[in-house]
Design an enzyme around this catalytic site. Structure first.
Site, PDB file in Angstrom:
ATOM      1  N   ALA A 155       0.844  -1.193   0.000  1.00 32.64           N
ATOM      2  CA  ALA A 155       0.000   0.000   0.000  1.00 32.64           C
ATOM      3  C   ALA A 155       0.878   1.242   0.000  1.00 32.64           C
ATOM      4  O   ALA A 155       1.922   1.273   0.643  1.00 32.64           O
ATOM      5  CB  ALA A 155      -0.911   0.023   1.223  1.00 32.64           C
ATOM      6  N   ASP A 156       0.433   2.245  -0.737  1.00 32.84           N
ATOM      7  CA  ASP A 156       1.107   3.536  -0.709  1.00 32.84           C
ATOM      8  C   ASP A 156       0.440   4.479   0.282  1.00 32.84           C
ATOM      9  O   ASP A 156       1.095   5.309   0.893  1.00 32.84           O
ATOM     10  CB  ASP A 156       1.121   4.142  -2.106  1.00 32.84           C
ATOM     11  CG  ASP A 156       2.076   3.401  -3.022  1.00 32.84           C
ATOM     12  OD1 ASP A 156       3.286   3.646  -2.928  1.00 32.84           O
ATOM     13  OD2 ASP A 156       1.611   2.564  -3.811  1.00 32.84           O
ATOM     14  N   ARG A 157      -0.866   4.348   0.430  1.00 32.52           N
ATOM     15  CA  ARG A 157      -1.592   5.126   1.436  1.00 32.52           C
ATOM     16  C   ARG A 157      -2.875   4.385   1.793  1.00 32.52           C
ATOM     17  O   ARG A 157      -3.599   3.914   0.908  1.00 32.52           O
ATOM     18  CB  ARG A 157      -1.923   6.535   0.922  1.00 32.52           C
ATOM     19  CG  ARG A 157      -2.558   7.448   1.978  1.00 32.52           C
ATOM     20  CD  ARG A 157      -2.986   8.779   1.380  1.00 32.52           C
ATOM     21  NE  ARG A 157      -1.865   9.597   0.946  1.00 32.52           N
ATOM     22  CZ  ARG A 157      -1.384  10.637   1.643  1.00 32.52           C
ATOM     23  NH1 ARG A 157      -1.922  10.970   2.796  1.00 32.52           N
ATOM     24  NH2 ARG A 157      -0.371  11.340   1.167  1.00 32.52           N
ATOM     25  N   ALA A 165      -4.883   2.940  -1.389  1.00 36.95           N
ATOM     26  CA  ALA A 165      -4.281   3.321  -2.660  1.00 36.95           C
ATOM     27  C   ALA A 165      -3.013   2.507  -2.854  1.00 36.95           C
ATOM     28  O   ALA A 165      -2.160   2.433  -1.973  1.00 36.95           O
ATOM     29  CB  ALA A 165      -3.945   4.809  -2.665  1.00 36.95           C
ATOM     30  N   PHE A 248      -1.843   4.958  -9.561  1.00 39.33           N
ATOM     31  CA  PHE A 248      -2.434   4.124  -8.523  1.00 39.33           C
ATOM     32  C   PHE A 248      -3.937   3.997  -8.741  1.00 39.33           C
ATOM     33  O   PHE A 248      -4.528   4.731  -9.520  1.00 39.33           O
ATOM     34  CB  PHE A 248      -2.195   4.740  -7.130  1.00 39.33           C
ATOM     35  CG  PHE A 248      -0.755   5.076  -6.858  1.00 39.33           C
ATOM     36  CD1 PHE A 248       0.114   4.112  -6.378  1.00 39.33           C
ATOM     37  CD2 PHE A 248      -0.264   6.352  -7.077  1.00 39.33           C
ATOM     38  CE1 PHE A 248       1.440   4.411  -6.114  1.00 39.33           C
ATOM     39  CE2 PHE A 248       1.064   6.664  -6.822  1.00 39.33           C
ATOM     40  CZ  PHE A 248       1.912   5.689  -6.343  1.00 39.33           C
TER      41      PHE A 248
END
Length: 282
Positions: A155-157, A165, A248
Site C-alpha cells: 500500500a502507498d496510502r 491506494a 495508482f
C-alpha cells in the site's frame, strides 16, 4: 512526477528535514546527525517488515488451514522497495522460511512492469518457486487453481476506513479475489496509514507519462544473456494514440479481508464494510 499518494515517504522526508534543522540550530554536525537518523530508520524499517511478515504469515496459515500455501502478489514490495525483508513480499518470504509456501504467483504489473523486472529478480534470488502472469490473466488463474489462498499486496496510502491506494491494477485484483472467495490482504507499515484521511475519496491519484503505455522499454535479449544490459525501447502503439495512465487506484475497504501492519492483523468488525483503523492503532 510527484508521488502525492505515498504518505510515509513524505513523513520520512519531513523527519529528516527536522533532524538537519535541529542539528544546524544546535551547532552540531549535520551530516553525522543525518546519518545517525537514517541508520535508525533503516533498522526500524527492517524490524517492522519482519513483524509484518510474521503476523501475515500466521494469519494466512491459520485462515487457510493448510501447510501448502500459494499466494499471488502485485508490483514489487520486497527488499528492493523497502529496507530489507519487504511487506507483502515479506509475508511470502516468511512463509518460505517456514517451508509452507509452495508457490508464489506475481503479476507483470503493467505498464512499468515492476513485477516482471523486480519481483521476478527477488524471487529467483531467494529460490522461491514462482510464476509470472499477465495482469489480465489473474482471474483465469484463480478460476483454474483453487489452491491459491490469497492475494497479498502492499500500500502507498491507507485511509482511516481502510480504503487503500496502491499500484494501478490492485483494485481489479481485489474484485476478482472477492468473486473467487479468496483472501485479499494489504500489508503495510502503520506509517502508511493516514488517519487524517477519512476515506479513499480524498486520495489524489497522479497521472504518469502516457509513453509508459505507448512505448515498452527493457534490455536486448542478447545483452541480458551476456550481462552487458543494453537498454532498448519499442513503440507498441501508433504515434498519435492517446493513453490514460494513472499511477495508482483505490481499493474499497469492503473488498479487503485484512490489513497487516507491524502491530498485528487488523480485520473489520462483523457486518461492517469498513475498518476502524483509529481504534485499531490506538
Amino acid at each position: 512526477m510527484s508521488w502525492l499518494t505515498v504518505v510515509n515517504l513524505f513523513d520520512a522526508v519531513c523527519w529528516l528535514n527536522k533532524v538537519v534543522d535541529t542539528a544546524a540550530a544546535d551547532g552540531t554536525d549535520m551530516c553525522a546527525a543525518y546519518m545517525q537518523a537514517t541508520k535508525a530508520m533503516l533498522a526500524a524499517d527492517i524490524a517492522d517488515n519482519r513483524a509484518i511478515g510474521t503476523h501475515g504469515a500466521r494469519y494466512i496459515a491459520e485462515t487457510a488451514g493448510t501447510s501448502s500455501i500459494k499466494l499471488l502478489t502485485h508490483c514489487n514490495t520486497g527488499a528492493l522497495a523497502t529496507a530489507g525483508h519487504g511487506t507483502a513480499l515479506g509475508i511470502a518470504r516468511t512463509l518460505h522460511e517456514l517451508n509452507v509456501l509452495s508457490h508464489m504467483y506475481f503479476t507483470e504489473t503493467r505498464p512499468y512492469n515492476q513485477g516482471a523486472r523486480l519481483t521476478a529478480f527477488e524471487l529467483l534470488e531467494e529460490h522461491i518457486p514462482s510464476t509470472l502472469v499477465c495482469d489480465s490473466a489473474v482471474s483465469a488463474l484463480l478460476q483454474s487453481d483453487p489452491g491459491i489462498q490469497a492475494i497479498v499486496v502492499g500500500a502507498d496510502r491507507v485511509a482511516a476506513n481502510g480504503d487503500t491506494a496502491n499500484k494501478i491494477g490492485t483494485y481489479q485484483l481485489a474484485i476478482t479475489a472477492h468473486h473467487h472467495n479468496r483472501l485479499f490482504i494489504v500489508a503495510a507499515p502503520s506509517t502508511s496509514i493516514d488517519l487524517d484521511m477519512p476515506s479513499g475519496k480524498q486520495i489524489e491519484i497522479e497521472q504518469r507519462d502516457p509513453s509508459e503505455i505507448l512505448v515498452q522499454s527493457g534490455f536486448t535479449q542478447s545483452s541480458v544473456a551476456t550481462g552487458s544490459l543494453e537498454p532498448a525501447s519499442v513503440q507498441v502503439a501508433p504515434l498519435e494514440t492517446r493513453a490514460w495512465n494513472p499511477s495508482f487506484d483505490v481499493t474499497p475497504a469492503a473488498l479487503i479481508s485484512a490489513i497487516v501492519t507491524e502491530k498485528g492483523v487488523i480485520t473489520k468488525q462483523p457486518n461492517s464494510s469498513e475498518f476502524d483503523l483509529k481504534a485499531a492503532l490506538s
